[in-house]
Each structure stands twice: as C-alpha cells, then as structure tokens.
Design an enzyme around this catalytic site. Structure first.
Site, PDB file in Angstrom:
ATOM      1  N   HIS A  76       7.234 -32.020 -26.084  1.00 48.08           N
ATOM      2  CA  HIS A  76       7.095 -33.110 -24.947  1.00 48.08           C
ATOM      3  C   HIS A  76       5.620 -32.801 -24.434  1.00 48.08           C
ATOM      4  O   HIS A  76       5.583 -32.929 -23.205  1.00 48.08           O
ATOM      5  CB  HIS A  76       8.344 -32.787 -23.947  1.00 48.08           C
TER       6      HIS A  76
ATOM      7  N   LYS B 133       2.911  -2.823  -7.383  1.00 47.09           N
ATOM      8  CA  LYS B 133       4.141  -2.540  -7.976  1.00 47.09           C
ATOM      9  C   LYS B 133       5.187  -3.393  -7.080  1.00 47.09           C
ATOM     10  O   LYS B 133       5.947  -3.938  -7.572  1.00 47.09           O
ATOM     11  CB  LYS B 133       4.641  -1.091  -7.886  1.00 47.09           C
TER      12      LYS B 133
ATOM     13  N   ASN C  60       0.645  -0.006   6.150  1.00 46.22           N
ATOM     14  CA  ASN C  60       1.097  -0.614   4.880  1.00 46.22           C
ATOM     15  C   ASN C  60       1.863  -1.984   5.554  1.00 46.22           C
ATOM     16  O   ASN C  60       2.912  -2.013   6.422  1.00 46.22           O
ATOM     17  CB  ASN C  60       2.073   0.188   4.252  1.00 46.22           C
ATOM     18  N   GLY C  61       1.412  -3.035   5.466  1.00 46.39           N
ATOM     19  CA  GLY C  61       1.815  -4.357   5.934  1.00 46.39           C
ATOM     20  C   GLY C  61       0.728  -5.236   6.513  1.00 46.39           C
ATOM     21  O   GLY C  61      -0.459  -5.087   6.044  1.00 46.39           O
TER      22      GLY C  61
ATOM     23  N   GLU D 105       9.916 -13.779 -19.815  1.00 45.84           N
ATOM     24  CA  GLU D 105       9.538 -12.372 -19.391  1.00 45.84           C
ATOM     25  C   GLU D 105       8.604 -12.110 -20.439  1.00 45.84           C
ATOM     26  O   GLU D 105       7.560 -11.264 -19.976  1.00 45.84           O
ATOM     27  CB  GLU D 105      10.842 -11.781 -19.465  1.00 45.84           C
TER      28      GLU D 105
ATOM     29  N   LYS E 212       4.831 -10.359 -19.177  1.00 46.54           N
ATOM     30  CA  LYS E 212       4.542  -8.942 -19.646  1.00 46.54           C
ATOM     31  C   LYS E 212       3.018  -9.065 -20.117  1.00 46.54           C
ATOM     32  O   LYS E 212       2.195  -8.215 -19.748  1.00 46.54           O
ATOM     33  CB  LYS E 212       5.664  -8.317 -20.508  1.00 46.54           C
TER      34      LYS E 212
ATOM     35  N   ARG F 276       1.397   1.894  -5.854  1.00 40.80           N
ATOM     36  CA  ARG F 276       1.716   0.795  -4.926  1.00 40.80           C
ATOM     37  C   ARG F 276       0.313   0.080  -4.527  1.00 40.80           C
ATOM     38  O   ARG F 276       0.511  -1.007  -4.076  1.00 40.80           O
ATOM     39  CB  ARG F 276       2.347   1.559  -3.904  1.00 40.80           C
TER      40      ARG F 276
ATOM     41  N   CYS G 188       0.740  -1.048  -0.022  1.00 43.48           N
ATOM     42  CA  CYS G 188       0.184  -0.018  -0.087  1.00 43.48           C
ATOM     43  C   CYS G 188       0.725   1.308   0.100  1.00 43.48           C
ATOM     44  O   CYS G 188       2.100   1.160   0.057  1.00 43.48           O
ATOM     45  CB  CYS G 188      -0.859   0.149   1.147  1.00 43.48           C
TER      46      CYS G 188
ATOM     47  N   TRP H 102      -3.712  -2.104  -1.142  1.00 39.23           N
ATOM     48  CA  TRP H 102      -3.656  -3.114  -2.129  1.00 39.23           C
ATOM     49  C   TRP H 102      -4.231  -4.228  -1.053  1.00 39.23           C
ATOM     50  O   TRP H 102      -3.468  -4.531   0.013  1.00 39.23           O
ATOM     51  CB  TRP H 102      -2.385  -3.531  -2.474  1.00 39.23           C
TER      52      TRP H 102
ATOM     53  N   GLU I 218       0.212  -9.936 -17.598  1.00 39.16           N
ATOM     54  CA  GLU I 218       0.068  -9.178 -16.450  1.00 39.16           C
ATOM     55  C   GLU I 218      -0.676  -7.684 -16.857  1.00 39.16           C
ATOM     56  O   GLU I 218      -1.246  -7.303 -15.715  1.00 39.16           O
ATOM     57  CB  GLU I 218       1.375  -8.969 -15.542  1.00 39.16           C
TER      58      GLU I 218
HETATM   59  C1  AGP Z   1       6.927  -7.695 -13.184  1.00 38.28           C
HETATM   60  O1  AGP Z   1       6.537  -6.923 -14.348  1.00 38.28           O
HETATM   61  C2  AGP Z   1       5.912  -7.585 -12.121  1.00 38.28           C
HETATM   62  N1  AGP Z   1       5.625  -6.391 -11.822  1.00 38.28           N
HETATM   63  C3  AGP Z   1       6.596  -8.565 -10.854  1.00 38.28           C
HETATM   64  O2  AGP Z   1       6.834  -9.970 -11.167  1.00 38.28           O
HETATM   65  C4  AGP Z   1       7.906  -7.918 -10.191  1.00 38.28           C
HETATM   66  O3  AGP Z   1       8.938  -8.351 -11.052  1.00 38.28           O
HETATM   67  C5  AGP Z   1       8.030  -9.046  -8.905  1.00 38.28           C
HETATM   68  O4  AGP Z   1       7.034  -8.727  -8.099  1.00 38.28           O
HETATM   69  C6  AGP Z   1       9.209  -8.627  -8.088  1.00 38.28           C
HETATM   70  O5  AGP Z   1       9.486  -7.298  -7.807  1.00 38.28           O
HETATM   71  P1  AGP Z   1      10.950  -6.744  -7.308  1.00 38.28           P
HETATM   72  O6  AGP Z   1      11.726  -6.762  -8.513  1.00 38.28           O
HETATM   73  O7  AGP Z   1      10.303  -5.391  -6.785  1.00 38.28           O
HETATM   74  O8  AGP Z   1      11.321  -7.397  -6.179  1.00 38.28           O
END
Ligand code: AGP
Length: 612
Positions: A508, A607, A100-101, A485, A489, A27, A2, A74, A492
């Site tokens: 396989h 994030k 936050n937590g 990767e 992308k 966040r 958050c 969040w 998500e």
């Molecule tokens: C990647 O596009 C995502 N937002 C997510 O997988 C991110 O890479 C992951 O949560 C790790 O975050 P960090 O690099 O801040 O530890």
C-alpha cells in the site's frame, strides 16, 4: 529526566557526589555539576558535557566539604551549556539548588522577579526557582525550609530538588513532586538521589519520598513534612538492589550486558510465579482485582516507546487467548484526546522506569474517571508503581542502557502470564493448551540463551549494513510489534532511519522504497502467517531489496530466498516475540558500535522521559 544526588555526613562529599553522578548519568548527560560548602563558602563547579568533563575540571583540586549536591542534566529549558548546567544559585550566591523536573509557571515568576530587580545568568526554570525561594526567604525573613515550603505552594510543575545555604551550612532541604527521590540512611549521614543506584554501596536502608513532601536533613536528624508543614511518617525500606547489578560486569556496554542477561531476567520474572510442572501460575500483584480483570469488557493499555510495543504484543495475546477487546494507546495521545473511560474500566500501564511523565498523566486521567489501574513496572518504588491500584514488578534488575532490552522481554513475560491467568479462569483456552503454554513459557529462558548464540553471525551481518541510510523491518501477527521494536532499537542507538511495518502493508505504498540500497529485515518465524510472509519476501527480492530474515531454526525455504538468515528456536507464536526480538537487539547494538555511536547514552535521549 535528570539525575540528582546529595550528601551530608562525616565523609568528604565530592568523591561521593562524583561517583553518584556517574551512576545516574544514564538519566541525562548533556552537562553536570556539583556545589559544595567549604565552611560557609559556596563552591559551584559545572560543565557542559558528560560527568567526565566535570571530573577533568576538578582533577587538580581537593575539597574538604562534607556536604554537597550534584546534578547530571537532560536539557528542558535552555540548551546544554556551562551556564545552564546545574547547580544554580541565588542572586546573593547564598543558596544553591539542583532540580529534576519542570516549573511550568517559571515565566510569570521570572517576570515578577525581574521587576523586583533580580537578574538571571541562565535560561533555566531552575534558576528562577531558587531566586523565587531567595526572594521569599528575604522578604518574609524565614528559615530555609519555611521559604522552600512557601515557594512550593506557589510553583506549578514537577520537581525533585535539593537545596543548601551558606547561612545554614549543616542542612540540606529536599522536596519532590512528580519526579523521584530516594533518601539513604547512614550513621550520622544521609544520601539523596533520583534512584537507589548511587546509594546502594553505602546503605540498604532507604526512604522513598512521596509527592509534596519536604525533607529537612542534618547530620543527626531527618524530618519530613508536607507543604502544610504537617509532619509525615516515613517508611524505611530495605533495598534489594545489588551493587554488581548496576555495574557493567566485564561487558563493553550496559546494553550488551542487559541483552545477555535476558535468560536470567526472564527467569527472575517468572520466579515464584510460574510452576509449569504443577500447572501453577500465581500473580500476587493482581490478586485483589483478579475478578475485575477476568470479567473486563475492555482493556486499555497505555505506554510509550518500547513499552508501547510490549503493549501491542499484549493486545494480540489478550484478544487471542482471553477474547477480551484491547486498545493500545500512546500515553501521550491518550492523556489529551478526551478518551471514553468508564467506572471500572481496566487500564494497564507499562513502564520500565515507572517515571514516564506521559504514562503517569494517562494513569491519573483514567484513575480520576474510576478506571482500575494495573502497573507493569520494573523500578521498585517508582511513581507509577505507587499510584496504581495493583500491578506486577518485572524483577528484571536495573536497566541502565537507554535502549530498553531486558525490560521489554520481561514486560512480555508478565503480560503473557496475566493473559494465561485470565484465559484459564475464563475457560477461553482448554486446560491442555493452558498447561502446554505454561511449559512453553517456562522454557523461554533456554530458548533466549540459544538465540543469543547467533551473536557472531549477527555481528558479521551488521558489518555489511552498518553504513545503510535506511532500514525497513517487516513482520506479521505477533511479529509485527517486534518489527516496530527492532526499528526503534536501530534508530535510537545507531541514528540510522528505520521503519517498522506490517509486512502486508508494504504493497500500500512503502514498497516504492525498495531497491538494492534498502536492507529489509523480515521477522519470518514459522507461525500462522508464514506462507504470507514468504510471499512478501519474494515481493521484496523481485525489486532487488536486500533481505535479512529471522527464521525458525530448521527453515529450509527462506534461506534460499533471503540474502542473510538468522535462526531462532521454535516456540508458540504467542511467545515468539520473546525470542525473535533477540537478534534485532544484537543487530542494532553491533551496527551502533561499528558506527562509533554512544550505545548506552545515545544523543538527545535519556533513560526515562519525565517531562512532557
Ligand atoms: C526504548 O528503548 C526507549 N528508551 C524508550 O522508547 C522507552 O521505552 C520509553 O521512553 C518508555 O520508557 P518507560 O518504559 O520507562 O516508561
């Protein structure tokens, strides 16, 4: 994760809080709220949805208060709703809190408080937290800071909290453990936030709170103590963050801005570290443990998400160039599977935010067993950067878009430099190959610039596949992690299911998925497995699959086979992921925009995942 923000000073608090929440919205964005002290009256405004919903709620109101707290959420405990939005307040409505937590023992506390007759309006652990503080304050007749301090010795979990009271209207109490908190120092005013982005336009003097520290803040004074009430010395840091780096700069989305920033962010990552002409490569952040790294018998890499993909690329580079065995672990698995960690083992933690809970926990576990921890982190002053023995900052600038792009390529740059440094010291590569790779690496920003020129073509291809229900991404060797990767992308931000696979693995089982409705993205640049991936493309085409191929510029063979090709400049295969990922970032971005998805703040995501 958050976003929290607080202000106490001489200016109207509400506009500062609202703007701060907008800067922190990346966040977490499922609800938002503020609490203000209008003289001794506690005004709490909160709403499900984005900060803009909160803004609508307050359009017709003005507030004179010069003290307040704000939160963008969040959800962890309790679904996104008005009642579960922060700030929460005590039963007597004299205390307000933002948090936050996660308070892990909130259940037991809630039972204990309910038996004392307290009632709860929300489903959150945070409301239990502030009610617990209220109960301690009343029962023991304590000041706000002493009640908070006692409560913190009894709760279990992570927190970054700011609390205010109608009975002590000229005071904010802030505390952190396991979640970040920055205090900005103004003239007879203080700003509190989860990171520096809401603070940078007001002051560049900040204090990064440490775990289990409590700040007692009035307009003229800031005192920091620990949970034993022992005064703490606070180091003042100068922010090197610039305001424009946290604004969109004319781009429609932060993600697009950050994709196009990559030539500069990669150059910034190498600045002062790499000089290919002189054959110089200096990484100050690993100097003290350079021998341990060079003589490592094994390197373990822990990370999550995109950072884990960077770790996979690093595995290929370290083993190929340094001849050191590497294990790449999901931090969330590593922390619980009772891994074998020996005194002196090397662990590299990769994290853009430096706040990912699973990665933090994996580091703590390895550290407790005597491992040497290196951090590859973007956010200066973040929790991970503060608990590692050594490390290197990415210097990629703030990454606001939830989908990581420039941090990924910066991580690859740092990891490539570490590998080259080790390989040169160990002599596992010749001096000429070392110098050649330094030149190739120094030329990457220009090659990324060229790769970005395929944007129009990628946009055109995106329009043909924006309604696909599934995607496959295939690659071999260094491009296999790039396939993973690219798939991450896409899924998500566009919500299309996508899978990344080693291209050879298709036979396989997964090749059963291939038909005319399955777009298959091949990362098929010219490298040591080129001939093999050409065969894989043929296998897909012979089953009517639609092929989008990322190829090395000048390739004449694959364009004859694939339905669509996107060219990228040639470079050494160990550095190719830095370039071949660019069209995949653009593909996911354009498809998501065409589908009307919220590119910078995709549903269900945040994030940085600062909870387990
Ligand atoms: C990647 O596009 C995502 N937002 C997510 O997988 C991110 O890479 C992951 O949560 C790790 O975050 P960090 O690099 O801040 O530890």
């Amino acid at each position: 994760m958050c976003g929290i923000v607080g202000y106490i000073g001489g200016k109207p608090a509400f506009p500062i809080l609202l703007k701060g929440l907008k800067r922190l919205e990346y966040r977490g964005y499922d609800s938002a709220g503020v609490a203000l002290l209008e003289s001794t009256n506690l005004e709490v405004l909160k709403k499900k949805g984005k900060v803009s919903e909160l803004e609508k709620l307050t359009e017709t109101k003005t507030y004179s208060s010069t003290i307040g707290i704000g939160h963008t959420r969040w959800a962890t405990h309790g679904e996104p709703s008005d009642k579960n939005a922060h700030p929460h307040y005590s039963s007597d409505q004299k205390l307000a809190i933002i948090h936050n937590g996660i308070i892990e023992n909130y259940g037991a506390l809630k039972t204990e408080l309910s038996e004392k007759g307290y009632e709860f309006r929300s489903d959150t652990d945070t409301e239990v937290f502030i009610t617990f503080i209220e109960d301690i304050k009343k029962t023991l007749d304590l000041t706000l800071e002493d009640a908070v301090r006692i409560a913190l010795t009894k709760v279990v979990g992570a927190y970054a909290i700011v609390i205010m009271s109608t009975e002590e209207p000229d005071k904010l109490i802030a505390a952190r453990k396991g979640s970040p908190m920055v205090i900005g120092l103004g003239k007879n005013e203080y700003y509190i936030a989860s990171d520096a982005s809401p603070i940078v336009e007001y002051t560049n003097e900040v204090i990064y709170m440490e775990d289990e520290q409590i700040a007692i803040i009035t307009r003229n004074d800031l005192t920091i103590v620990d949970t034993k009430d022992v005064p703490q010395k606070a180091e003042i840091h100068k922010l090197d963050l610039k305001l424009e780096s946290i604004e969109k700069g004319g781009y429609e989305h932060f993600m697009l801005k950050e994709i196009f920033e990559q030539p500069r962010s990669i150059a910034d990552c190498m600045r002062g570290r790499l000089n290919a002409t002189e054959g110089l490569l200096t990484l100050g952040g690993i100097r003290n443990y350079s021998e341990a790294l060079t003589n490592a018998e094994k390197i373990v890499i822990v990370a999550c998400g995109t950072s884990w993909h960077a770790g996979l690329v690093a595995e290929y580079i370290f083993e190929d160039l340094c001849r050191i065995p590497v294990e790449v672990e999901y931090a969330s698995e590593f922390r619980y599977r009772n891994p074998v960690i020996r005194e002196g083992d090397i662990l590299i933690a990769i994290s853009q935010s430096g706040e990912t809970a699973d990665t933090l926990a994996a580091i703590e576990l390895a550290k407790s067993k005597g491992a040497i921890i290196f951090g590859v982190v973007n956010t200066v002053g973040s929790s991970i950067s503060r608990i590692t023995h050594e490390g290197a900052y990415l210097h990629a600038g703030p990454e606001i878009g939830v989908a990581s792009t420039k941090a990924f390529t910066a991580q690859l740059t740092i990891l490539a430099m570490i590998a080259l440094r080790i390989a040169s010291k160990k002599g596992t590569i010749s001096e000429s190959k070392y110098r050649e790779l330094l030149v190739d690496l120094e030329n990457i920003p220009a090659k990324v610039e060229t790769a970005l020129k395929s944007d129009d073509k990628v946009k055109e291809i995106s329009s043909l596949f924006k309604d696909a229900r599934n995607f496959l991404y295939l690659g071999r060797g260094y491009n296999f992690p790039v396939a993973l990767e690219g798939a991450l992308k896409l899924k998500e931000i566009s919500y299309i299911h996508a899978e990344g696979y080693p291209a050879a693995e298709m036979k396989h089982g997964p090749i059963a998925l291939i038909d005319e409705n399955m777009p298959v993205v091949f990362i098929a640049t010219r490298d040591s497995s080129y001939d093999k991936i050409v065969s894989n493309i043929q296998e897909v085409k012979s089953r009517k699959g639609k092929v989008i191929a990322i190829v090395t510029e000048g390739d004449v063979l694959i364009p004859k086979m694939a339905d669509h090709t996107i060219e990228v400049p040639a470079t050494h295969e160990a550095l190719m992921p830095l370039v071949s990922v660019i069209p995949l970032q653009l593909l996911s971005y354009h498809i998501a925009v065409m589908r009307g998805a919220n590119v910078d703040q995709p549903r269900n995501l945040a994030k940085s995942v600062t909870v387990e």
